[in-house]
Design an enzyme around this catalytic site. Structure first.
Site, PDB file in Angstrom:
ATOM      1  N   HIS A   1       0.843  -1.211   0.000  1.00  0.00           N
ATOM      2  CA  HIS A   1       0.000   0.000   0.000  1.00  0.00           C
ATOM      3  C   HIS A   1       0.873   1.254   0.000  1.00  0.00           C
ATOM      4  O   HIS A   1       0.631   2.192  -0.770  1.00  0.00           O
ATOM      5  CB  HIS A   1      -0.889  -0.031   1.246  1.00  0.00           C
ATOM      6  CG  HIS A   1      -1.742   1.185   1.434  1.00  0.00           C
ATOM      7  ND1 HIS A   1      -3.084   1.215   1.128  1.00  0.00           N
ATOM      8  CD2 HIS A   1      -1.444   2.430   1.915  1.00  0.00           C
ATOM      9  CE1 HIS A   1      -3.575   2.414   1.404  1.00  0.00           C
ATOM     10  NE2 HIS A   1      -2.601   3.163   1.882  1.00  0.00           N
ATOM     11  N   GLU A   2       1.901   1.265   0.832  1.00  0.00           N
ATOM     12  CA  GLU A   2       2.781   2.441   0.910  1.00  0.00           C
ATOM     13  C   GLU A   2       3.615   2.596  -0.362  1.00  0.00           C
ATOM     14  O   GLU A   2       3.888   3.719  -0.796  1.00  0.00           O
ATOM     15  CB  GLU A   2       3.685   2.352   2.144  1.00  0.00           C
ATOM     16  CG  GLU A   2       2.930   2.321   3.472  1.00  0.00           C
ATOM     17  CD  GLU A   2       1.924   3.454   3.596  1.00  0.00           C
ATOM     18  OE1 GLU A   2       2.208   4.567   3.106  1.00  0.00           O
ATOM     19  OE2 GLU A   2       0.845   3.228   4.169  1.00  0.00           O
TER      20      GLU A   2
ATOM     21  N   HIS B   1       1.761   4.556  -2.903  1.00  0.00           N
ATOM     22  CA  HIS B   1       1.871   6.005  -2.715  1.00  0.00           C
ATOM     23  C   HIS B   1       3.199   6.532  -3.271  1.00  0.00           C
ATOM     24  O   HIS B   1       3.265   7.627  -3.832  1.00  0.00           O
ATOM     25  CB  HIS B   1       1.758   6.355  -1.233  1.00  0.00           C
ATOM     26  CG  HIS B   1       0.372   6.203  -0.674  1.00  0.00           C
ATOM     27  ND1 HIS B   1      -0.733   6.737  -1.292  1.00  0.00           N
ATOM     28  CD2 HIS B   1      -0.082   5.571   0.436  1.00  0.00           C
ATOM     29  CE1 HIS B   1      -1.821   6.446  -0.574  1.00  0.00           C
ATOM     30  NE2 HIS B   1      -1.453   5.736   0.473  1.00  0.00           N
TER      31      HIS B   1
ATOM     32  N   GLU C   1      -6.396   6.454  -1.328  1.00  0.00           N
ATOM     33  CA  GLU C   1      -6.324   5.301  -0.434  1.00  0.00           C
ATOM     34  C   GLU C   1      -6.939   4.072  -1.094  1.00  0.00           C
ATOM     35  O   GLU C   1      -6.415   2.965  -0.974  1.00  0.00           O
ATOM     36  CB  GLU C   1      -7.029   5.614   0.887  1.00  0.00           C
ATOM     37  CG  GLU C   1      -6.336   6.674   1.730  1.00  0.00           C
ATOM     38  CD  GLU C   1      -4.897   6.315   2.041  1.00  0.00           C
ATOM     39  OE1 GLU C   1      -4.624   5.149   2.400  1.00  0.00           O
ATOM     40  OE2 GLU C   1      -4.031   7.201   1.906  1.00  0.00           O
TER      41      GLU C   1
END
Length: 643
Positions: free
Chosen positions: A165-166, A169, A246
């Site tokens: 997930h990070e 980003h 997100e």
């Protein structure tokens, strides 16, 4: 939406952010103006005083600008500033416990799979909740922060989901937008802090009994209230910017790890546990986190920077995982040299340049499996070596040694002994013998694995390291393509340590501004791809033209009859200029390079290294080329000389 479109979307969101920020300032100016009227007893008799309004507007704008510019200046050091403000400490391999080493291993796997520099990892030791964040301006200077609770409560698959997930980003351009948001909103926070200061020192500002206006402390209280309104506006802005991102990061994490159960398990635990942080800096950085870092409130649905957990779970459950289920599990992984790892890249007859462009800034399950298998097969001495400072330096030097010509290597070693301690030189020779036995595809990942430790050196030491690598290349008497690639990657990766405050801004938005540089890069790639003895000048020219005509407005530009010649110094300067191009121009350049390389449906190791090095330097990370290269052995291929 591909990597370049995400970068453009991030730039557009930045413009929207500035618009929302300006609207918030206008609301605060009106509120402060009304408070000033009551302070000077001018309301409700007369509501409009142009002089007072201009005075209030000017002071407010200056105060917010000072607060924002101060914070933006502080953030020029990158994501490490955010991590330290949140109480994080840099997680070093030799000081990490078992949980920390597992985290570092996952970060390394994801970085190699995506083609970015291995991010520094910060551990928020005092935070017992489950949360994480990524911060930085580019993939090259990103840092990842993880709470201690995340390591304690999540298993490996779940931790992989959070890190995936990070990484989304990092790869989607969210970090730069998030840092700018922190800087801008700090100016609004400055209004609140000013009011708090006036409130605390109210005894020093008491007015005489004859004064019938409101005391200064009351004005400070009003500023605190107005600053509170500004903070709510800030939360609304952060919610508007971050919620959809997100959802995208959740979907990307499932794509990276081919394991929706991992991320779903994290969400299930968050429903029973907590993601809130105790750090005072959580408010400013709340939009950066994996989960909601702030206390829930009545207005949570409106002001929360994150979507509801139930909605995130629903969307993950709705993803099409049929293809993921068919992919090999980790236990079924095979080594990078086996035939199961194929992506239609190097050595494939059906290779398509569009595949290269589409996979910039992405991670596929195959690449993730490749990275895991590669790390598992790395000799223990090298795996430990990249995590220790002296050994990491020795690895960098060893990669620059010529292992085929003993006479040249002896000349390199003699030069190295003049500038480095004997112990380090001996370590370089020891590691060089091990590296020479590995497949050539391991070289670039090995550089990236050593970078986090090398960045712990001072700026002068990092510069000295790069100069020593350059000196080893010069000592060969003829700078090779591999030496150029090694220096280019090493210098680029160490820039956050050499010049922490440097930032890359878009200066070129039309192909005309960088046309000569684009031609030069394509010329070198065409020559490298046709460096075999039987290659003809016509083959080089044809490959060059195939790339040139992929550039925007190519028909309108002047094109040379033959590919321009250059040396490596000129090539590096051109690449540095291309770094300042807009994302769309970078996409066109990478596309043109890919067409030049894949014209003959073959990719040599030299072409793969050069293409990836150029793209990485443009901050367009390309995952590794996966197909086994039948023409590439464990020995180093003959390197092309300067064009």
């Amino acid at each position: 939406m591909n990597f370049f479109e995400h970068q453009d979307r991030a730039r557009q969101n930045t413009q929207q952010l500035i618009g929302l920020f300006s609207l918030s300032i206008a609301v605060m100016i009106m509120a402060i103006y009304i408070a000033a009227l009551f302070l000077f007893r001018m309301a409700p008799r007369v509501w409009w005083h142009p002089g007072i309004f201009l005075y209030v507007a000017g002071i407010t704008i200056i105060a917010i600008a000072v607060g924002s510019l101060y914070k933006i200046a502080c953030l020029r050091q990158g994501g490490s500033v955010i991590a330290q403000e949140l109480g994080g400490r840099l997680l070093l391999p030799d000081m990490a416990d078992e949980q920390g080493r597992q985290l570092l291993n996952i970060v390394e796997e994801m970085a190699i799979a995506s083609g970015i520099s291995v991010p520094e990892v910060y551990l928020l030791e005092r935070e017992t909740s489950i949360n994480a964040f990524a911060a930085g301006f580019t993939p090259n200077d990103a840092v990842i922060g993880v709470t201690r609770g995340t390591l304690q409560h999540l298993n490996r698959d779940e931790l992989q989901g959070v890190i995936g997930h990070e990484f989304s980003h990092i790869l989607n351009g969210d970090m730069r937008l998030n840092l700018r948001l922190v800087g801008l909103l700090h100016g609004i926070l400055f209004i609140y802090l000013t009011g708090e200061l006036l409130w605390r020192i109210r005894d020093s500002f008491r007015l005489g009994k004859e004064d019938k206006g409101l005391p200064i402390w009351a004005f400070g209280l009003a500023l605190m209230a107005i600053g509170g309104i500004g903070l709510l506006c800030g939360r609304l802005i952060k919610a508007a910017v971050s919620r959809q991102r997100e959802f995208l990061a959740d979907a990307s994490a499932v794509q990276f790890t081919r394991n929706p159960n991992g991320l779903n398990g994290v969400f299930q635990k968050l429903q029973q546990m907590d993601s809130r942080l105790i750090s005072p800096g959580a408010e400013a950085a709340s939009h950066m986190f994996f989960g909601n870092a702030l206390n829930p409130s009545f207005w949570d649905n409106m002001f929360s920077t994150h979507p509801p957990l139930a909605e995130r779970i629903r969307r993950i459950g709705g993803l099409n995982v049929s293809n993921l289920a068919a992919m090999p599990s980790r236990n079924q992984m095979r080594s990078p040299s086996q035939e199961s790892l194929t992506m239609g890249f190097a050595g494939s007859s059906n290779a398509m340049p569009e595949q290269v462009v589409n996979q910039v800034g992405s991670v596929t399950p195959e690449h993730f499996a490749h990275a895991q298998a590669l790390l598992s097969q790395l000799p223990e001495s090298l795996h430990l070596g990249v995590r220790e400072q002296k050994s990491a330096m020795a690895i960098a030097f060893a990669l620059a040694l010529d292992t085929e010509n003993i006479e040249i290597q002896e000349r390199q070693i003699a030069w190295l002994r003049e500038v480095q301690p004997a112990e380090l030189v001996d370590k370089t020779l020891e590691l060089s013998s091990e590296i020479s036995q590995l497949d050539a595809k391991i070289r670039l990942p090995l550089v990236d694995l050593a970078v986090p430790v090398l960045r712990q050196n001072s700026a002068k030491e990092c510069q000295r390291l790069c100069k020593c690598v350059h000196g080893l290349a010069v000592a060969t008497g003829s700078l090779s393509l591999w030496h150029f690639v090694l220096q280019l990657i090493l210098w680029h990766r160490l820039q956050p340590s050499i010049n922490p405050a440097s930032t890359t801004t878009v200066e070129y938005t039309s192909i005309e501004q960088i046309w000569p540089d684009s031609l030069l890069v394509l010329s070198v790639i065409a020559r490298v791809g046709h460096s075999q003895p039987d290659a003809s000048t016509k083959d080089i020219a044809y490959a060059f033209r195939s790339g040139v005509f992929r550039l925007p407005k190519a028909a309108e530009q002047e094109k040379p009859d033959t590919p321009p010649s250059c040396n490596f110094t000129e090539l590096k300067k051109s690449i540095e200029r291309l770094r300042l191009a807009s994302p769309k121009l970078k996409q066109a350049i990478v596309d043109a390079c890919a067409h030049t390389v894949l014209l003959d449906n073959k990719v040599t190791q030299s072409e793969a290294d050069l293409l990836r090095a150029i793209a990485m330097t443009l901050d367009c990370p390309i995952p590794p080329f996966l197909n086994p290269q039948r023409g590439i052995s464990k020995q180093r291929q003959s390197s092309s000389k300067g064009s």
